[in-house]
Scaffold this motif. Structure first.
Motif, PDB file in Angstrom:
ATOM      1  N   ARG A   1       0.862  -1.184   0.000  1.00  0.00           N
ATOM      2  CA  ARG A   1       0.000   0.000   0.000  1.00  0.00           C
ATOM      3  C   ARG A   1       0.896   1.231   0.000  1.00  0.00           C
ATOM      4  NH1 ARG A   1      -4.980  -2.146   1.962  1.00  0.00           N
ATOM      5  NH2 ARG A   1      -5.813  -0.099   2.454  1.00  0.00           N
TER       6      ARG A   1
ATOM      7  N   ARG B   1       3.558  12.767  -9.117  1.00  0.00           N
ATOM      8  CA  ARG B   1       2.383  12.387  -9.903  1.00  0.00           C
ATOM      9  C   ARG B   1       2.746  11.329 -10.956  1.00  0.00           C
ATOM     10  NH1 ARG B   1      -2.320  14.832 -10.189  1.00  0.00           N
ATOM     11  NH2 ARG B   1      -1.565  16.775  -9.311  1.00  0.00           N
TER      12      ARG B   1
ATOM     13  N   VAL C   1       2.787   8.177  -9.201  1.00  0.00           N
ATOM     14  CA  VAL C   1       1.417   7.719  -8.927  1.00  0.00           C
ATOM     15  C   VAL C   1       0.801   7.113 -10.185  1.00  0.00           C
ATOM     16  CG1 VAL C   1      -0.908   8.497  -8.333  1.00  0.00           C
ATOM     17  CG2 VAL C   1       1.044   9.305  -7.013  1.00  0.00           C
ATOM     18  N   HIS C   2       1.041   7.745 -11.317  1.00  0.00           N
ATOM     19  CA  HIS C   2       0.521   7.199 -12.577  1.00  0.00           C
ATOM     20  C   HIS C   2       1.092   5.811 -12.845  1.00  0.00           C
ATOM     21  CE1 HIS C   2      -0.881  11.243 -14.515  1.00  0.00           C
ATOM     22  NE2 HIS C   2      -1.719  10.770 -13.614  1.00  0.00           N
TER      23      HIS C   2
ATOM     24  N   ASN D   1      -0.661   3.482 -10.621  1.00  0.00           N
ATOM     25  CA  ASN D   1      -2.023   3.243 -11.100  1.00  0.00           C
ATOM     26  C   ASN D   1      -2.032   2.286 -12.289  1.00  0.00           C
ATOM     27  OD1 ASN D   1      -3.281   4.864  -9.237  1.00  0.00           O
ATOM     28  ND2 ASN D   1      -3.323   6.666 -10.538  1.00  0.00           N
ATOM     29  N   ALA D   2      -0.992   2.397 -13.105  1.00  0.00           N
ATOM     30  CA  ALA D   2      -0.930   1.561 -14.308  1.00  0.00           C
ATOM     31  C   ALA D   2      -0.840   0.080 -13.962  1.00  0.00           C
ATOM     32  CB  ALA D   2       0.251   1.985 -15.171  1.00  0.00           C
ATOM     33  N   VAL D   3      -0.415  -0.222 -12.743  1.00  0.00           N
ATOM     34  CA  VAL D   3      -0.427  -1.627 -12.325  1.00  0.00           C
ATOM     35  C   VAL D   3      -1.490  -1.843 -11.242  1.00  0.00           C
ATOM     36  CG1 VAL D   3       1.944  -2.135 -12.993  1.00  0.00           C
ATOM     37  CG2 VAL D   3       1.506  -1.198 -10.719  1.00  0.00           C
ATOM     38  N   ALA D   4      -2.437  -0.889 -11.182  1.00  0.00           N
ATOM     39  CA  ALA D   4      -3.569  -0.967 -10.248  1.00  0.00           C
ATOM     40  C   ALA D   4      -3.108  -1.175  -8.805  1.00  0.00           C
ATOM     41  CB  ALA D   4      -4.543  -2.066 -10.667  1.00  0.00           C
ATOM     42  N   ALA D   5      -2.000  -0.531  -8.455  1.00  0.00           N
ATOM     43  CA  ALA D   5      -1.516  -0.627  -7.073  1.00  0.00           C
ATOM     44  C   ALA D   5      -2.425   0.175  -6.148  1.00  0.00           C
ATOM     45  CB  ALA D   5      -0.086  -0.103  -6.990  1.00  0.00           C
ATOM     46  N   ASN D   6      -2.361  -0.170  -4.885  1.00  0.00           N
ATOM     47  CA  ASN D   6      -3.144   0.566  -3.889  1.00  0.00           C
ATOM     48  C   ASN D   6      -2.342   1.797  -3.487  1.00  0.00           C
ATOM     49  OD1 ASN D   6      -4.351   1.503  -1.474  1.00  0.00           O
ATOM     50  ND2 ASN D   6      -5.266  -0.514  -1.165  1.00  0.00           N
ATOM     51  N   VAL D   7      -2.781   2.949  -3.973  1.00  0.00           N
ATOM     52  CA  VAL D   7      -1.956   4.140  -3.749  1.00  0.00           C
ATOM     53  C   VAL D   7      -2.791   5.335  -3.308  1.00  0.00           C
ATOM     54  CG1 VAL D   7      -2.009   4.592  -6.229  1.00  0.00           C
ATOM     55  CG2 VAL D   7      -0.311   5.748  -4.850  1.00  0.00           C
ATOM     56  N   SER D   8      -2.263   6.041  -2.337  1.00  0.00           N
ATOM     57  CA  SER D   8      -2.799   7.334  -1.943  1.00  0.00           C
ATOM     58  C   SER D   8      -1.768   8.382  -2.346  1.00  0.00           C
ATOM     59  CB  SER D   8      -3.012   7.413  -0.430  1.00  0.00           C
ATOM     60  OG  SER D   8      -4.021   6.518  -0.037  1.00  0.00           O
ATOM     61  N   PHE D   9      -2.263   9.550  -2.685  1.00  0.00           N
ATOM     62  CA  PHE D   9      -1.342  10.600  -3.120  1.00  0.00           C
ATOM     63  C   PHE D   9      -1.796  11.929  -2.547  1.00  0.00           C
ATOM     64  CE2 PHE D   9      -0.413  13.617  -6.834  1.00  0.00           C
ATOM     65  CZ  PHE D   9       0.754  14.052  -6.252  1.00  0.00           C
ATOM     66  N   VAL D  10      -0.922  12.536  -1.787  1.00  0.00           N
ATOM     67  CA  VAL D  10      -1.268  13.772  -1.103  1.00  0.00           C
ATOM     68  C   VAL D  10      -0.212  14.828  -1.396  1.00  0.00           C
ATOM     69  CG1 VAL D  10      -1.371  14.808   1.188  1.00  0.00           C
ATOM     70  CG2 VAL D  10      -2.561  12.679   0.753  1.00  0.00           C
TER      71      VAL D  10
ATOM     72  N   ARG E   1     -10.620   2.338  -3.674  1.00  0.00           N
ATOM     73  CA  ARG E   1      -9.701   3.427  -4.000  1.00  0.00           C
ATOM     74  C   ARG E   1     -10.534   4.640  -4.404  1.00  0.00           C
ATOM     75  NH1 ARG E   1      -5.762  -0.050  -6.334  1.00  0.00           N
ATOM     76  NH2 ARG E   1      -5.998  -1.981  -5.172  1.00  0.00           N
TER      77      ARG E   1
ATOM     78  N   GLN F   1      -7.693  19.098  -3.282  1.00  0.00           N
ATOM     79  CA  GLN F   1      -6.624  18.597  -2.425  1.00  0.00           C
ATOM     80  C   GLN F   1      -7.087  18.427  -0.982  1.00  0.00           C
ATOM     81  OE1 GLN F   1      -3.456  17.734  -3.845  1.00  0.00           O
ATOM     82  NE2 GLN F   1      -3.712  16.587  -1.964  1.00  0.00           N
TER      83      GLN F   1
ATOM     84  N   VAL G   1      -6.758   7.280  -1.436  1.00  0.00           N
ATOM     85  CA  VAL G   1      -7.284   8.263  -2.378  1.00  0.00           C
ATOM     86  C   VAL G   1      -6.127   9.048  -2.989  1.00  0.00           C
ATOM     87  CG1 VAL G   1      -8.704  10.358  -2.577  1.00  0.00           C
ATOM     88  CG2 VAL G   1      -9.471   8.468  -1.146  1.00  0.00           C
TER      89      VAL G   1
ATOM     90  N   VAL H   1      -4.279   5.936 -17.392  1.00  0.00           N
ATOM     91  CA  VAL H   1      -3.157   5.045 -17.070  1.00  0.00           C
ATOM     92  C   VAL H   1      -3.597   3.698 -16.492  1.00  0.00           C
ATOM     93  CG1 VAL H   1      -1.463   6.862 -16.736  1.00  0.00           C
ATOM     94  CG2 VAL H   1      -2.894   6.157 -14.813  1.00  0.00           C
TER      95      VAL H   1
END
Lengths: 445, 242
Positions: A372, A390, A393-394, A397-406, B69, B75, B88, B99
């Motif tokens: 995660r 970013r 993060v992309h 996302n391209a491997v459908a990982a569980n990701v949060s981005f702040v 997700r 923001q 998120v 993507v």
């Protein structure tokens, strides 16, 4: 190399965590004004005597020697089996110096690995043995804090090539009896992580609950997630990127050239000759430190304010507060850091390019990952800008990982990860709480 | 583009209009979100686009044990969600969906956000590509009150669902239910199920292709999937290329 016996962890002094920190601080600044903290005035900068030159900080002869690591607080592990480095050399035996905080639970499931940045070290939450200043992440790690030492077992190791106890260029090469200096192999972020993996194996930790760190620490986090995905439950790279940009390499090159241009550097053999390139290292630190701040932050803290004077002096003294501050940064840095380590570690960052290791595709580096992720960037960080986070993060996302981005709004620049950023703390606390639930760790904080 | 945050930009009015609590039980969810939640199987992999304050996601994670997700433009919304333990990212439906790999999710939710995207058609195509199913809800611009408002007042409608004046609305691509169904037909997206809601959020089972639904529904909730014919055609084309 004089080191403890195999597999034995020597503890010179138990790690101790101070009570809750009162206020956030600049990292490892002795008498520096606390300018990095929001809401603080800059009067301190005016009161403090101006440091007119970095040359004033000439070191005492005793400091010119290779330092003895044996009297440093914390743990040390001698790794006997050589490590195959990216440069092709089998390196070892070598020593890993590390600190731990909190207790490992019976399942060994509550370990948090903190990875330090370029100029950081393993003293996350206890006083620095040289400067005496508080740990660099004391606002983050401690009882009841985000990295709660009542819940987590926190491990931080000095990186390979470092100068705080883990084997680096200032240590003695057993083959020659002289300091390694430039005969030390060029190491990479992946090598640093391989060394850390040895440490965790030694500690019996198969899966780390969380790997986190800022800047180069964040690079190590990503390398961990890519190299040992099964061993990383959660990964929190802060103010980092999946590769070092051309601009960042350029800044590092300026720093390295400053060191190399110092006559006391002596082709890297300064320790054998009883010298130290403090001027070059200080200039390197000054240049780098500018990149850790932001224009808005510098303006807020210093503006064009003068240092201890009412008018400019028509000379090259430190007329401006910002000059005085930078000189102070430079002169205090040389007390605790080795110039050759600086060369090696900056090089490791320059070489970092996770996509290149995976055929040019960053997402391939994370294919199939079940970790995660929580990627964190800061609005005013121009060294590792949000755009690079970013991109990461992309790729996730391209491997459908569980990701949060702040992305956190601040004018503290790249250094924000070391400072009091309430939103950073809240976000990370929430993320870790969620992860702990999924991991089945006791939810009692 | 300002964020079409669920709790502010589109206020439903009535008892369900308070900003949803993070740990809301189904009863605390907004009506359309409750309906969407009922459509999602336990344990599913869900992407909620435009997840706002994370109310739906939190509900699904807590009560349906989904692998959830979220993506949110604002923001502050993202930071709050992550601070509450939700996965998120800050992102934009127009820019950040491309993507994702095909079939990455069991369900992709786009609730009250389609009308705020720059390229709704492309977004919709992406939704059914990255999700086995897409659940889309949007305000119906053919709703009788909106029609009457325009007819009698002669000004751009402002309603419970469309609260912004024309010059600062994030809703740049409004459509009627009939428009939406026509676009689905055009791009070969299959409508598996549709529910229309009246202005009190009560569901009606009206034929989305009929004029009654287009007149009486204040909003529509659609379950969509990629048309199998399209998939076969694409596979065939890929096979020929290979």
């Amino acid at each position: 190399m004089s080191s403890p016996k195999r597999g034995i962890v020597v503890e010179s002094r138990p790690s101790k965590i101070k009570e809750n920190v009162d206020m956030p601080r600049f990292r490892s600044l002795p008498s520096a004004p606390e300018l990095g903290t929001s809401g603080r005035s800059i009067e301190g900068a005016v009161d403090r005597p101006a440091i007119t030159s970095v040359y004033m900080s000439a070191l005492t002869p005793s400091r010119l020697r290779a330092r003895s690591d044996q009297d440093r607080p914390g743990h040390r592990l001698l790794v006997r089996e050589p490590l195959r480095l990216d440069c092709g050399i089998d390196f070892g035996p070598f020593t890993i110096a590390y600190q731990t905080y909190g207790k490992l639970n019976l399942d060994r499931s509550n370990a948090v690995l903190v990875c330090h940045a370029l100029s950081g070290d393993q003293y996350v939450a206890d006083p620095h043995p040289i400067t005496g200043k508080p740990g660099w992440w004391e606002t983050m790690a401690g009882p009841g804090l985000v990295l709660d030492t009542d819940r987590f077992f926190i491990v931080c190791a000095n990186v390979l090539g470092g100068c705080m106890g883990t084997t680096g260029p200032q240590d003695i090469n057993p083959a020659t009896g002289e300091p390694w200096a430039l005969s030390f192999p060029v190491i990479t972020v992946r090598d640093m992580v391989r060394a850390q993996k040895r440490l965790l194996d030694h500690l019996g930790i198969d899966t780390v609950f969380c790997v986190t760190g800022g800047s180069m620490g964040g690079m190590q986090v990503l390398q961990w997630a890519a190299s040992y995905p099964e061993s990383v439950f959660a990964a929190v790279p802060i103010a980092a990127a999946a590769r070092h940009s051309a601009q960042n390499i350029a800044f590092h090159e300026v720093g390295r050239q400053a060191i190399i241009a110092d006559p006391d550097w002596c082709g890297g053999r300064y320790l054998s000759l009883g010298r130290r390139p403090v001027r070059g290292l200080a200039v390197a630190r000054m240049a780098a430190h500018i990149t850790y701040l932001s224009e808005a932050g510098l303006h807020r803290k210093f503006g064009r304010n003068l240092q201890d004077r009412h008018a400019v002096t028509y000379g090259f003294d430190a007329d401006f507060q910002v000059e005085s501050y930078l000189r102070h940064q430079g002169s205090t840095f040389v007390d605790r850091f080795d110039a050759n380590s600086y060369l090696y570690i900056t090089r490791a960052m320059d070489y970092f390019d996770l996509a290149a290791e995976h055929g040019g595709s960053l997402s391939s580096a994370f294919k199939g990952t079940r970790s995660r992720f929580c990627v964190i960037s800061f609005t005013s960080d121009w060294l590792f800008p949000t755009s690079e986070s970013r991109e990461l993060v992309h790729a996730l996302n391209a491997v459908a990982a569980n990701v949060s981005f702040v992305e956190i709004e601040t004018d503290n620049g790249h250094d924000a990860f070391l400072l009091h950023e309430p939103e950073l703390f809240e976000t990370l606390r929430g993320f870790l709480t969620g992860c702990a639930e999924h991991r089945g760790l006791t939810r009692s904080w | 583009m300002p964020a079409p945050s669920r709790s502010t930009a589109l206020d439903f009015g009535g008892p369900d209009s308070q900003p949803a609590a993070m740990d809301s039980a189904a009863g605390g969810l907004r009506r359309d979100l409750r309906l969407i939640a009922e459509m999602i199987d336990p344990g599913a992999r869900v992407l909620d686009i435009g997840c706002g304050d994370g109310a739906l996601l939190a509900h699904l994670v807590r009560h349906k044990n989904v692998d959830g997700r979220g993506m949110e433009l604002s923001q502050s919304g993202v930071n709050s969600c992550v601070g509450h333990g939700l996965s998120v990212i800050q992102g934009d439906a127009d820019r950040d969906l491309e993507v994702y790999p095909n079939g990455a999710f069991d369900v992709v939710v786009l609730s009250q956000t389609l009308q705020a995207t720059r390229q709704p058609r492309k977004v919709l195509e992406t939704l059914v590509r990255i999700g086995r199913r897409a659940i889309v809800s949007f305000p119906n611009f053919g709703f009788w009150r909106i029609r009457l408002h325009l007819l009698f007042c002669g000004r751009m409608p402002v309603s419970n669902l469309l609260t912004h004046p024309w010059y600062e609305t994030p809703n740049i691509h409004l459509c009627t239910i009939r428009d939406f169904v026509a676009m689905c037909d055009e791009i070969g997206v299959r409508v598996e199920r549709s529910v229309t809601l009246d202005r009190h959020g009560r569901p009606y089972s009206l034929d989305p292709r009929g004029s009654l639904a287009n007149l009486l529904a204040e909003q529509g909730v659609f379950v969509l999937s990629e048309n199998l014919c399209n998939i076969k055609a694409a596979a065939h084309a890929a096979g020929q290329q290979g």
